[in-house]
Design a protein around this motif. Structure first.
Motif, PDB file in Angstrom:
ATOM      1  N   SER A 212       5.689   2.117  -1.529  1.00  0.00           N
ATOM      2  CA  SER A 212       6.014   3.482  -1.093  1.00  0.00           C
ATOM      3  C   SER A 212       5.124   3.960   0.054  1.00  0.00           C
ATOM      4  O   SER A 212       5.531   4.792   0.862  1.00  0.00           O
ATOM      5  N   ARG A 213       3.882   3.460   0.124  1.00  0.00           N
ATOM      6  CA  ARG A 213       3.001   3.894   1.206  1.00  0.00           C
ATOM      7  C   ARG A 213       3.506   3.471   2.582  1.00  0.00           C
ATOM      8  O   ARG A 213       3.112   4.050   3.597  1.00  0.00           O
ATOM      9  N   GLU A 214       4.356   2.476   2.604  1.00  0.00           N
ATOM     10  CA  GLU A 214       4.888   2.003   3.876  1.00  0.00           C
ATOM     11  C   GLU A 214       6.086   2.837   4.329  1.00  0.00           C
ATOM     12  O   GLU A 214       6.580   2.650   5.446  1.00  0.00           O
TER      13      GLU A 214
ATOM     14  N   SER B  42      11.239   9.785   3.011  1.00  0.00           N
ATOM     15  CA  SER B  42      11.771   8.720   2.153  1.00  0.00           C
ATOM     16  C   SER B  42      10.932   8.589   0.883  1.00  0.00           C
ATOM     17  O   SER B  42      11.475   8.307  -0.196  1.00  0.00           O
ATOM     18  N   ARG B  43       9.635   8.810   1.001  1.00  0.00           N
ATOM     19  CA  ARG B  43       8.775   8.718  -0.173  1.00  0.00           C
ATOM     20  C   ARG B  43       9.116   9.821  -1.187  1.00  0.00           C
ATOM     21  O   ARG B  43       9.149   9.581  -2.397  1.00  0.00           O
ATOM     22  N   ARG B  44       9.387  11.021  -0.691  1.00  0.00           N
ATOM     23  CA  ARG B  44       9.778  12.109  -1.595  1.00  0.00           C
ATOM     24  C   ARG B  44      11.107  11.808  -2.281  1.00  0.00           C
ATOM     25  O   ARG B  44      11.282  12.079  -3.470  1.00  0.00           O
TER      26      ARG B  44
END
Length: 316
Positions: free
Chosen positions: A130-132, A137-139
């Motif tokens: 997810s850090r990438e 998009s992470r949310r």
């Protein structure tokens, strides 16, 4: 009473009463009662209009009255038996429909678990990277993960509810310490142990996994819809052990406090939006009932809701 059987040519309504059944016994009793009563009434009426001892005419009148009463009894019991058998057929049909619905819920829930497990595994892979991903998009990924976990919980509750309703239980009953049970449930959900208050030695007889799930659902309900858990307590009250869960929410309207334990029932909050899926509390009610107990929702002193589970005390 046995269910009615169709296909007998002796009955114009298409029913056949099984020999020796309770319906057949009832029919014989009614016919005898009609015959005896009519014979007595006819005899009394005849003797009341005579002066002197009874003669042979009295026997003829009594026999005729008895035959008439028996005929009326046969007619009445045929009508009664047909009505009762129709009712039994309707009840059997309704029971089969309820059983089919329960099996459908269990089958659908079971079939949905496989694709859901695949989705959860795939999303888990994405979460590891997810850090990438960009912030937006992470949310979105966090939202999808939370909704998938919620859906998994719903399906698990539906399967468990189907098991409880079908009488399929997890393990055997045993003597359980309510203090240990509640301590474990609070620790498992990372609640502070200071929330728990236990008075005396409180023992219940039940199936550990089922009671853990029921108490867990009450804690999750308080956390998700009640503003969080304020207090959990256990105390023996006569022949019962009372377990309570207090929350910090707005409470449950008095008119909704029984309905919320029905399947698929939801409660409208202050903003008039429906909350809850109606599965978790229904499972609590069914599980507690299977343990010969009951659950209720009342107003917490000072505001909020209080859910109380009453179970038979093992010490009693």
């Amino acid at each position: 009473m046995r269910s009615a059987e169709r296909g007998s040519p002796a009955d114009p309504n298409g029913y056949r009463t099984p020999p020796g059944s309770r319906a057949e016994s009832l029919r014989g009793r009614v016919v005898f009662a009609f015959a005896l009563t009519t014979a007595l009434v006819g005899s009394v009426a005849y003797l009341a209009g005579r002066d002197g001892p009874p003669d042979s005419a009295w026997l003829v009148i009594a026999a005729g009255a008895a035959i008439f009463g028996a005929a009326v009894g046969v007619w009445a019991t045929r009508r009664l038996s047909t009505t009762v058998e129709d009712f039994n057929t309707m009840v059997d049909s309704l029971q089969r429909r309820v059983d089919r619905e329960r099996r459908l819920v269990g089958d659908v829930s079971h079939e949905l678990r496989t694709p859901l497990t695949t989705l959860i595994t795939s999303v888990g892979v994405l979460n590891r990277h997810s850090r990438e991903l960009p912030e937006r998009s992470r949310r979105a990924l966090e939202f999808v993960s939370a909704e998938l976990e919620h859906l998994r919980h719903i399906l698990d509750d539906m399967l468990e509810l189907a098991r409880v309703e079908a009488g399929v239980h997890r393990g055997d009953t045993e003597s359980l310490s309510a203090a240990e049970l509640l301590t474990h449930m609070l620790a498992d959900r990372s609640y502070a142990q200071e929330l728990l208050r236990v008075t005396g030695e409180v023992l219940v007889t039940g199936r550990k996994l089922e009671l853990e799930r029921a108490i867990g659902n009450l804690l999750d309900n308080a956390n998700r819809h009640g503003g969080g858990v304020l207090a959990v307590s256990a105390v023996r009250a006569g022949p019962e052990v009372v377990i309570t869960v207090d929350d910090a929410g707005p409470g449950v309207p008095a008119a909704e406090r029984e309905r919320i334990f029905e399947r698929f029932a939801t409660v409208r909050n202050a903003r008039r939006s429906a909350s809850g899926t109606g599965i978790g509390l229904a499972l609590v009610a069914e599980t507690v009932a299977a343990h010969r107990g009951r659950v209720e929702c009342v107003e917490r002193p000072g505001g909020g809701a209080r859910f109380s589970v009453r179970l038979p005390s093992a010490a009693a």
